[in-house]
Design a protein around this motif. Structure first.
Motif, PDB file in Angstrom:
ATOM      1  N   SER A 139       2.052  -8.325  -0.168  1.00 53.37           N
ATOM      2  CA  SER A 139       0.994  -7.901  -1.089  1.00 53.37           C
ATOM      3  C   SER A 139       0.092  -6.858  -0.428  1.00 53.37           C
ATOM      4  O   SER A 139      -0.474  -5.997  -1.098  1.00 53.37           O
ATOM      5  CB  SER A 139       0.168  -9.109  -1.539  1.00 53.37           C
ATOM      6  N   ASP A 140      -0.022  -6.909   0.908  1.00 56.94           N
ATOM      7  CA  ASP A 140      -0.810  -5.900   1.611  1.00 56.94           C
ATOM      8  C   ASP A 140      -0.106  -4.540   1.587  1.00 56.94           C
ATOM      9  O   ASP A 140      -0.742  -3.497   1.458  1.00 56.94           O
ATOM     10  CB  ASP A 140      -1.068  -6.328   3.057  1.00 56.94           C
ATOM     11  N   ASP A 141       1.230  -4.573   1.737  1.00 59.93           N
ATOM     12  CA  ASP A 141       2.002  -3.322   1.658  1.00 59.93           C
ATOM     13  C   ASP A 141       1.866  -2.715   0.271  1.00 59.93           C
ATOM     14  O   ASP A 141       1.725  -1.503   0.118  1.00 59.93           O
ATOM     15  CB  ASP A 141       3.492  -3.590   1.931  1.00 59.93           C
ATOM     16  N   GLU A 142       1.913  -3.589  -0.733  1.00 62.35           N
ATOM     17  CA  GLU A 142       1.804  -3.096  -2.113  1.00 62.35           C
ATOM     18  C   GLU A 142       0.423  -2.496  -2.362  1.00 62.35           C
ATOM     19  O   GLU A 142       0.291  -1.462  -3.013  1.00 62.35           O
ATOM     20  CB  GLU A 142       2.082  -4.241  -3.107  1.00 62.35           C
ATOM     21  N   ALA A 143      -0.593  -3.155  -1.818  1.00 59.43           N
ATOM     22  CA  ALA A 143      -1.958  -2.641  -1.988  1.00 59.43           C
ATOM     23  C   ALA A 143      -2.083  -1.266  -1.331  1.00 59.43           C
ATOM     24  O   ALA A 143      -2.701  -0.354  -1.883  1.00 59.43           O
ATOM     25  CB  ALA A 143      -2.967  -3.618  -1.390  1.00 59.43           C
ATOM     26  N   ALA A 144      -1.490  -1.111  -0.154  1.00 54.41           N
ATOM     27  CA  ALA A 144      -1.568   0.177   0.554  1.00 54.41           C
ATOM     28  C   ALA A 144      -0.777   1.249  -0.187  1.00 54.41           C
ATOM     29  O   ALA A 144      -1.164   2.421  -0.227  1.00 54.41           O
ATOM     30  CB  ALA A 144      -1.057   0.029   1.985  1.00 54.41           C
ATOM     31  N   ALA A 145       0.346   0.841  -0.789  1.00 58.30           N
ATOM     32  CA  ALA A 145       1.218   1.800  -1.468  1.00 58.30           C
ATOM     33  C   ALA A 145       0.576   2.374  -2.734  1.00 58.30           C
ATOM     34  O   ALA A 145       0.947   3.457  -3.181  1.00 58.30           O
ATOM     35  CB  ALA A 145       2.551   1.134  -1.805  1.00 58.30           C
ATOM     36  N   ARG A 146      -0.406   1.651  -3.282  1.00 55.63           N
ATOM     37  CA  ARG A 146      -1.121   2.172  -4.460  1.00 55.63           C
ATOM     38  C   ARG A 146      -1.745   3.518  -4.171  1.00 55.63           C
ATOM     39  O   ARG A 146      -2.021   4.296  -5.071  1.00 55.63           O
ATOM     40  CB  ARG A 146      -2.276   1.218  -4.835  1.00 55.63           C
ATOM     41  N   TRP A 147      -2.068   3.762  -2.881  1.00 56.66           N
ATOM     42  CA  TRP A 147      -2.779   4.975  -2.502  1.00 56.66           C
ATOM     43  C   TRP A 147      -1.835   6.077  -2.027  1.00 56.66           C
ATOM     44  O   TRP A 147      -2.271   7.040  -1.417  1.00 56.66           O
ATOM     45  CB  TRP A 147      -3.785   4.673  -1.399  1.00 56.66           C
ATOM     46  N   ALA A 148      -0.549   5.918  -2.274  1.00 56.19           N
ATOM     47  CA  ALA A 148       0.423   6.930  -1.870  1.00 56.19           C
ATOM     48  C   ALA A 148       0.004   8.283  -2.461  1.00 56.19           C
ATOM     49  O   ALA A 148      -0.738   8.303  -3.438  1.00 56.19           O
ATOM     50  CB  ALA A 148       1.805   6.526  -2.353  1.00 56.19           C
ATOM     51  N   PRO A 149       0.438   9.427  -1.952  1.00 53.36           N
ATOM     52  CA  PRO A 149       1.459   9.582  -0.910  1.00 53.36           C
ATOM     53  C   PRO A 149       0.942   9.231   0.484  1.00 53.36           C
ATOM     54  O   PRO A 149      -0.186   9.474   0.813  1.00 53.36           O
ATOM     55  CB  PRO A 149       1.798  11.066  -0.977  1.00 53.36           C
ATOM     56  N   GLU A 150       1.889   8.682   1.233  1.00 55.31           N
ATOM     57  CA  GLU A 150       1.590   8.246   2.583  1.00 55.31           C
ATOM     58  C   GLU A 150       1.837   9.394   3.549  1.00 55.31           C
ATOM     59  O   GLU A 150       2.658  10.253   3.294  1.00 55.31           O
ATOM     60  CB  GLU A 150       2.549   7.092   2.888  1.00 55.31           C
ATOM     61  N   GLU A 151       1.141   9.321   4.695  1.00 53.97           N
ATOM     62  CA  GLU A 151       1.421  10.305   5.750  1.00 53.97           C
ATOM     63  C   GLU A 151       2.864  10.095   6.213  1.00 53.97           C
ATOM     64  O   GLU A 151       3.285   8.952   6.361  1.00 53.97           O
ATOM     65  CB  GLU A 151       0.562  10.024   6.982  1.00 53.97           C
ATOM     66  N   PRO A 152       3.575  11.161   6.501  1.00 51.38           N
ATOM     67  CA  PRO A 152       4.974  10.992   6.905  1.00 51.38           C
ATOM     68  C   PRO A 152       5.141  10.254   8.230  1.00 51.38           C
ATOM     69  O   PRO A 152       6.147   9.611   8.442  1.00 51.38           O
ATOM     70  CB  PRO A 152       5.492  12.425   7.025  1.00 51.38           C
ATOM     71  N   ASP A 153       4.132  10.306   9.115  1.00 53.84           N
ATOM     72  CA  ASP A 153       4.333   9.719  10.442  1.00 53.84           C
ATOM     73  C   ASP A 153       3.787   8.305  10.553  1.00 53.84           C
ATOM     74  O   ASP A 153       3.803   7.719  11.624  1.00 53.84           O
ATOM     75  CB  ASP A 153       3.711  10.605  11.519  1.00 53.84           C
ATOM     76  N   ALA A 154       3.291   7.734   9.470  1.00 54.45           N
ATOM     77  CA  ALA A 154       2.789   6.362   9.543  1.00 54.45           C
ATOM     78  C   ALA A 154       3.861   5.412   9.033  1.00 54.45           C
ATOM     79  O   ALA A 154       4.368   5.576   7.936  1.00 54.45           O
ATOM     80  CB  ALA A 154       1.531   6.212   8.701  1.00 54.45           C
ATOM     81  N   ALA A 155       4.201   4.431   9.846  1.00 54.79           N
ATOM     82  CA  ALA A 155       5.295   3.528   9.474  1.00 54.79           C
ATOM     83  C   ALA A 155       4.860   2.576   8.370  1.00 54.79           C
ATOM     84  O   ALA A 155       3.687   2.500   8.033  1.00 54.79           O
ATOM     85  CB  ALA A 155       5.748   2.733  10.689  1.00 54.79           C
ATOM     86  N   GLU A 156       5.789   1.840   7.871  1.00 52.56           N
ATOM     87  CA  GLU A 156       5.644   0.799   6.837  1.00 52.56           C
ATOM     88  C   GLU A 156       5.656   1.409   5.458  1.00 52.56           C
ATOM     89  O   GLU A 156       4.809   1.351   4.681  1.00 52.56           O
ATOM     90  CB  GLU A 156       4.406  -0.061   7.057  1.00 52.56           C
TER      91      GLU A 156
END
Lengths: 156, 83
Positions: A139-156
């Motif tokens: 659920s934490d990954d999903e919460a973070a993914a709401r704010w995509a796009p993600e930096e290319p060099d940050a994992a997960e």
């Protein structure tokens, strides 16, 4: 501004200092994370927060820079504690100040969501069956993914 | 090469920090993990499920194809749980 520290902090004093003298600030949003006394069905006597000195600060600074790039922030503060903490103690503070509330609320939510999935901290919980490393939650990954796009060099 | 282990990876390997000189054919993060697995039962156990192992090279998250060299600081740790 980011800080990683063992000692406690005073949210009122931190918020006052953050916006002191800046009258462009019309909204200040804050999140304070506390140690709970339960994890699922198990009681938690205390937890110990470990981190990766150096990388932690680097990641927190990068996450703050990303928030400042996305929202018009007047001020921003992240404080994360390390070491052994007991239920009720403060773990983390995220505060964002902007001219208006929407940017402040959104940036604050973004910062804590990204911090939880990118900053190298780990929790060791002390329960009745001994000490146990906390597992990352989807659920934490999903919460973070709401704010995509993600930096290319940050994992997960 | 300097290796750092955090959280249960440190507990399982029994090592927090070590200096290693992997063989020449170890060129990437993936190669390094495969080599480390063979260094003893603690390493084998810690690295049994690579889905739950994150790697940072010089304090930046790195994928298995990321290169590694003698002057690098490589950290191994579980998915993060701060906040």
């Amino acid at each position: 501004m980011i800080r990683v520290q063992r000692e406690d902090f005073d949210p009122g004093r931190e918020l006052a200092a953050l916006t002191a003298g800046n009258h462009k600030v019309g909204g200040l949003a804050v999140f304070v994370g506390l140690v709970r006394d339960m994890a699922g069905d198990e009681t938690v006597g205390a937890m110990t927060l470990e981190h990766y000195p150096g990388m932690t600060e680097k990641m927190l600074e990068r996450i703050e820079a990303e928030a400042r790039a996305r929202w018009p922030l007047e001020a921003c503060l992240v404080i994360h504690r390390t070491g052994r903490l007991e239920p009720g103690e403060r773990i983390v503070l995220v505060a964002c100040a902007s001219a208006h509330r929407q940017a402040a609320f959104e940036a604050c939510g973004f910062l804590i969501d990204w911090l939880k999935t990118k900053a190298p901290f780990w929790k060791l919980e002390e329960g009745p069956a001994g000490a146990k490393w906390v597992e990352a939650r989807e659920s934490d990954d999903e919460a973070a993914a709401r704010w995509a796009p993600e930096e290319p060099d940050a994992a997960e | 090469m300097k290796l750092l282990y955090f959280a249960w990876l440190r507990a399982k390997t029994g090592v927090a920090v070590e200096e290693v000189t992997p063989p020449g054919e170890v060129a990437t993060v993936g190669d390094l993990l495969a080599w480390l697995k063979g260094r003893g039962p603690g390493y084998a156990e810690a690295l049994a499920d690579l889905q739950v192992v994150r790697v940072a090279v010089n304090q930046e998250y790195a994928e298995p194809n990321h290169p590694v060299g003698p002057d690098d600081e490589v950290a191994l740790f579980p998915p993060v749980t701060g906040g």
